[in-house]
Design an enzyme around this catalytic site. Sequence first.
Site, PDB file in Angstrom:
ATOM      1  N   HIS A 157      39.456  41.853  41.303  1.00  0.00           N
ATOM      2  CA  HIS A 157      38.453  41.244  40.374  1.00  0.00           C
ATOM      3  C   HIS A 157      37.845  42.291  39.586  1.00  0.00           C
ATOM      4  O   HIS A 157      36.989  41.837  38.651  1.00  0.00           O
ATOM      5  CB  HIS A 157      37.354  40.046  41.282  1.00  0.00           C
ATOM      6  CG  HIS A 157      37.908  38.953  41.838  1.00  0.00           C
ATOM      7  ND1 HIS A 157      38.670  38.071  40.899  1.00  0.00           N
ATOM      8  CD2 HIS A 157      38.076  38.559  43.042  1.00  0.00           C
ATOM      9  CE1 HIS A 157      39.227  37.148  41.823  1.00  0.00           C
ATOM     10  NE2 HIS A 157      38.771  37.417  42.913  1.00  0.00           N
ATOM     11  N   HIS A 209      43.060  33.661  43.881  1.00  0.00           N
ATOM     12  CA  HIS A 209      42.343  33.653  42.837  1.00  0.00           C
ATOM     13  C   HIS A 209      42.968  34.752  41.645  1.00  0.00           C
ATOM     14  O   HIS A 209      43.587  35.706  42.031  1.00  0.00           O
ATOM     15  CB  HIS A 209      40.784  34.250  42.987  1.00  0.00           C
ATOM     16  CG  HIS A 209      40.201  33.579  44.077  1.00  0.00           C
ATOM     17  ND1 HIS A 209      39.925  33.865  45.346  1.00  0.00           N
ATOM     18  CD2 HIS A 209      39.313  32.578  44.058  1.00  0.00           C
ATOM     19  CE1 HIS A 209      39.288  33.048  46.121  1.00  0.00           C
ATOM     20  NE2 HIS A 209      38.724  32.220  45.483  1.00  0.00           N
TER      21      HIS A 209
HETATM   22  N1  Q9C Z   1      31.423  29.004  45.131  1.00  0.00           N
HETATM   23  C1  Q9C Z   1      38.832  37.619  46.615  1.00  0.00           C
HETATM   24  O1  Q9C Z   1      39.733  36.782  46.911  1.00  0.00           O
HETATM   25  N2  Q9C Z   1      32.826  33.732  45.381  1.00  0.00           N
HETATM   26  N3  Q9C Z   1      37.410  37.372  45.922  1.00  0.00           N
HETATM   27  C2  Q9C Z   1      33.154  32.247  44.949  1.00  0.00           C
HETATM   28  C3  Q9C Z   1      32.422  29.828  45.327  1.00  0.00           C
HETATM   29  C4  Q9C Z   1      33.934  34.630  44.789  1.00  0.00           C
HETATM   30  C5  Q9C Z   1      37.217  36.013  46.077  1.00  0.00           C
HETATM   31  C6  Q9C Z   1      32.030  31.350  45.239  1.00  0.00           C
HETATM   32  C7  Q9C Z   1      35.427  34.552  45.518  1.00  0.00           C
HETATM   33  C8  Q9C Z   1      35.916  35.918  45.274  1.00  0.00           C
HETATM   34  C9  Q9C Z   1      39.058  39.096  46.639  1.00  0.00           C
HETATM   35 ZN    ZN Z   2      40.987  35.728  46.445  1.00  0.00          ZN
END
Ligand code: Q9C
Ligand code: ZN
Length: 335
Positions: free
Chosen positions: A154, A192
């Site tokens: 990300h 994601h």
């Molecule tokens: N309420 C990875 O899998 N938070 N990052 C979302 C939802 C961020 C995930 C909050 C999720 C990031 C590397």
């Molecule tokens: Zn993820």
Amino acid sequence: MKTFFDARQHDHAPAMELHNGAYVPYAEHRGRMENVLATLSQVEAPRDHGIEPIRRVHKDNYLAFLQSAHERWVAAGRNGDAHGYAWPVVGRRPLNLNRIDADLGQFSFDASSPISAGTWTSAYWGAQSALAATEAVLGGERAAFALCRPPGHHCGADYLGGYCFLNNVAISTEAAIAAGKRRIAILDVDYHHGNGTQDIFYDRGDVLFVSVHADPATDYPFFWGHADERGEGAGEGTTLNLPLPRGSGLEAYRAALDTGLAAIRDFGADMLCVSFGADTFAGDPISQFALQTADYTPIARSIADLDLPTVIVMEGGYAVDALGANVAAFLAGFD
Ligand code: Q9C
Ligand code: ZN
């Protein structure tokens, strides 16, 4: 498979994150790695490749910010972990306001990635694990695994977000190019979209970015990962986003993956870097796909069938008790 991890990757330890309006315990915690390490034999510590390979991806002002942010937070009289609360969405001018709160906004895109005292150390050694796996593959290993924590896909050249601080797969990719590889395919199979990786290589014709992920119309990171994002300039056509609806299981996943694998074959890559997230697992607490542990082996096998030298870097996966089994099932597809 050769696997790399450094114990200093445990140092990153934010306490809480903002999740749907409440502060909850940070999902991306060291217990994830402990569960994976318990299932893997022969884990090696990486050697130190230094900061230069990280500077091929990340801007110097961002690296200086990341190294000092928590100290500056403490110096400002704050407790706990540093994160921003104001973001310059109307164009990010290259302002240097020398205010920790402003810089947190300048160098991040969300509030889900707090910086703790050990964040820089862990991110640095996670990147070194990625570089060690890359070195192993460049040295002739058919595949190698970097157990990266924190994850990386990300974050961009000069911003953090989504639990990510240094973009490990991008650092691997640039290291391989610096060592003489000419065309690299990055396949991102985290739940994601890998918005940071996409951004870093968006205008690059020598790096193909292919991502299978939850439709950003419903899921984080929302603003990136839509099918109409195809790259620009010299990179026109070298970004391929394959979003899937919530609830997708193996059949839908394989159809999208096959499309991505065909694009990688057509591209004529001489190396593959995989961003592997196990948050596609049915039991993941923050994600909504329906893959089972046993599904990871045939998925990985079809990736291995590309027959390319392959670096695999760890991204997400938050069903901690199943994480080691899911990682082991994926790696088994390369045997
Ligand atoms: N309420 C990875 O899998 N938070 N990052 C979302 C939802 C961020 C995930 C909050 C999720 C990031 C590397
Ligand atoms: Zn993820």
